[in-house]
Design an enzyme around this catalytic site. Structure first.
Site, PDB file in Angstrom:
ATOM      1  CG  ASN A 277      -2.265  -0.907   1.098  1.00  0.00           C
ATOM      2  OD1 ASN A 277      -2.380  -1.294  -0.112  1.00  0.00           O
ATOM      3  ND2 ASN A 277      -2.544  -1.558   2.163  1.00  0.00           N
ATOM      4  CG  HIS A 279       1.034   2.675   4.455  1.00  0.00           C
ATOM      5  ND1 HIS A 279      -0.216   2.875   4.339  1.00  0.00           N
ATOM      6  CD2 HIS A 279       1.220   1.444   4.972  1.00  0.00           C
ATOM      7  CE1 HIS A 279      -0.867   1.846   4.811  1.00  0.00           C
ATOM      8  NE2 HIS A 279      -0.206   0.853   5.233  1.00  0.00           N
ATOM      9  CB  CYS A 314       5.161   6.332   8.557  1.00  0.00           C
ATOM     10  SG  CYS A 314       6.790   7.084   8.172  1.00  0.00           S
TER      11      CYS A 314
END
Length: 397
Positions: A277, A279, A314
């Site tokens: 994804n 991240h 993040c």
């Protein structure tokens, strides 16, 4: 006579004929170097037998779509389009009325630390892998990170909002494990997923875990309500059961600041930390949290519980700060320290080694954690955490 038959990277059978030895014995067949007594099959007969066995194990491949990249990828992955009850390659089954997933696996050498026990990261990776395999066997997996077909159509992905893991015993290198996982509802727009990890030989429960998942729009990166078509896909799989019956206090974990005892700044994600994804994978967050604690503490203690509350994703370009504060009320009393040490060390020996005595007697056993990323002149929360530890059994050198 000797023959060697290799079969599509799966296994190699080497066989050799030997005299029966006067007692009417059979022929000696060597499989991967080990001798077995079996009737000798050679040439085409042996190859036919092997191919027949492989055909029985292998589910049929999906049709290859050479003009469609997504279709070709699914064909290579062999993602089923219908519910499967058996996955021979993953040693997995769908059980309990066709809703609970069970997988058997072995702890490998690169999944353990210096003490030959599986690390917490390994445990979390096993939880993640079995969750994805469960969706795989359901026939609902699209091309996302566990996303269903309905989620793909609505541009949605799963994100974990809370996770609680209790470890009673860490698996060791070479140990065979049975992992069970299942899902249930969590409010109107969430899903709960639970796990149990058991030792295959003992049947003892090593790990209990529960988690809450919500949906995020892949484009806007905002949380989303659960569409009815997605609810219709996953609701038949829901079980009203909990792996952790009495969860620890669910009070919100307090937010720390930079005045905490342990602070590690300027942490930067690597490309290898990113998942499908795009991240940072949530398992990497735990590494950043635990590395903030002193080495001597982790050498003498092992984590028994971790609670994580995820706030923000993040990315690869973010700079992260890890903060940790001990709970001073969690220092064990003197008698607990003596029991943890056991009879292998005398009180006189312990008192003579002030560093050992101090570390064993004065280390708190609960900690609060915070990961945050730097956004201009301020910080934004990524995840809050709470860890609980217990003494390792001390062995004299």
């Amino acid at each position: 006579m000797a023959c060697t038959v290799s079969c599509s990277r799966v296994f190699v059978v080497r066989c050799s004929a030997s005299p029966s030895g006067g007692g009417g014995g059979g022929n000696a067949v060597r499989v991967n170097g080990a001798a077995h007594r079996a009737p000798l099959q050679v040439g085409a007969a042996l190859e036919t037998s092997i191919n027949r066995s492989l055909a029985e194990l292998s589910p049929p491949l999906l049709p290859l779509l050479p003009t469609d990249d997504a279709g070709e990828e699914r064909s290579r992955q062999n993602i089923p389009t219908e519910k499967q009850t058996v996955d021979p390659f993953r040693q997995a089954l769908i059980v309990e009325g066709g809703v609970r997933y069970q997988q058997t696996l072995v702890v490998r050498s690169y999944e353990v630390g210096p003490d030959k026990t599986a690390t917490l990261e390994t445990v979390l990776n096993l939880l993640q892998e079995t969750a994805l395999n469960h969706v795989w066997m359901s026939g609902l997996l699209g091309d996302g990170f566990g996303a269903t077909h309905g989620m793909i159509r609505n541009n949605l992905i799963w994100v974990v909002s809370r996770m609680h893991v209790q470890v009673d015993q860490y698996p060791i290198w070479g140990e065979v494990l049975d992992i069970d996982t299942w899902v249930g509802s969590s409010g109107k727009n969430g899903m709960r997923r639970d796990w149990l990890i058991r030792g295959r030989n003992s049947g003892d429960v090593f790990v209990r875990a529960t988690s809450t998942w919500v949906m995020m729009n892949k484009v806007t990166r905002r949380l989303s309500k659960m569409p009815e078509e997605v609810r219709a896909e996953i609701a038949p799989w829901f079980i009203d059961r909990h792996a952790i019956y009495q969860e620890e206090a669910t009070d919100k974990i307090i937010k720390l600041d930079s005045n905490a005892m342990y602070v590690d700044s300027d942490l930067k994600p690597k490309r290898s930390d990113l998942d499908m994804n795009h991240h940072v994978n949530n398992v990497k967050y735990v590494r950043w949290m635990l590395e903030t604690l002193p080495d001597h503490f982790q050498q003498q203690n092992q984590l028994s519980s971790i609670i994580l509350e995820y706030r923000k994703e993040c990315g690869s370009s973010d700079v992260v700060q890890s903060i940790c504060q001990p709970d001073d009320d969690s220092i064990p009393p003197q008698e607990d320290v003596s029991m943890a040490i056991g009879p292998s060390l005398s009180p006189e020996l312990i008192s003579g080694h002030h560093s050992l005595a101090g570390a064993l007697q004065h280390s708190p056993m609960k900690y609060t954690h915070l990961l945050q990323l730097k956004a201009g002149d301020k910080y934004e929360e990524i995840v809050r955490g709470r860890t609980t530890w217990k003494k390792k059994s001390y062995k004299a050198p």
